[in-house]
Scaffold this active site. Structure first.
Site, mmCIF file in Angstrom:
data_model
loop_
_atom_site.group_PDB
_atom_site.id
_atom_site.type_symbol
_atom_site.label_atom_id
_atom_site.label_comp_id
_atom_site.label_asym_id
_atom_site.label_seq_id
_atom_site.Cartn_x
_atom_site.Cartn_y
_atom_site.Cartn_z
ATOM 1 N N ARG A 127 7.581 -1.734 5.871
ATOM 2 C CA ARG A 127 8.990 -1.647 6.512
ATOM 3 C C ARG A 127 8.854 -2.855 7.755
ATOM 4 O O ARG A 127 9.888 -3.352 8.017
ATOM 5 C CB ARG A 127 9.281 -0.214 7.231
ATOM 6 C CG ARG A 127 9.491 0.879 5.929
ATOM 7 C CD ARG A 127 9.615 2.104 6.824
ATOM 8 N NE ARG A 127 8.185 2.673 7.137
ATOM 9 C CZ ARG A 127 8.245 3.292 8.036
ATOM 10 N NH1 ARG A 127 9.165 4.227 8.655
ATOM 11 N NH2 ARG A 127 6.741 3.766 8.322
ATOM 12 N N ASN A 133 11.429 4.673 4.492
ATOM 13 C CA ASN A 133 10.835 5.423 3.679
ATOM 14 C C ASN A 133 11.634 6.356 2.913
ATOM 15 O O ASN A 133 12.377 7.203 3.733
ATOM 16 C CB ASN A 133 9.586 5.868 4.118
ATOM 17 C CG ASN A 133 8.507 4.934 4.499
ATOM 18 O OD1 ASN A 133 8.393 3.760 4.014
ATOM 19 N ND2 ASN A 133 7.766 5.497 5.153
#
Length: 89
Positions: A17, A35
């Site tokens: 990320r 996520n």
């Protein structure tokens, strides 16, 4: 234009990320990365088509500890008014 992509493989817990956010900020792409409960990572990004294609190419391998085994993506003709690129939790 909007890019919607879901990355599968070893993509959680490996800095994926943060990697995506940093590239998005470098390229001026707006949107988010997060996520998902099934172990995948979702990316929603907005910009012009060529920038989004370049962005997808830049993130498709992920950071060094990631192992991307599948990417599902699509381009859409809509925009949601994102002002930045952020990590959602």
């Amino acid at each position: 234009m909007r890019l919607y992509a879901v990355f599968a493989g070893t993509v959680q817990g490996v800095g994926f990320r943060y990697f995506v956010r940093n590239i998005a900020k470098e390229m001026g792409v707006k949107g988010y990365v997060r996520n998902l409960p099934d172990g995948t990572v979702e990316v929603v990004a907005e910009g012009d088509e060529q920038t989004l294609r370049d962005f997808l190419k830049a993130i498709e391998q992920g950071p060094p500890l990631a192992e991307v085994t599948d990417i599902r993506y699509q381009f859409e003709d809509k925009e949601g008014g994102f002002t930045d690129f952020e990590i959602l939790y």
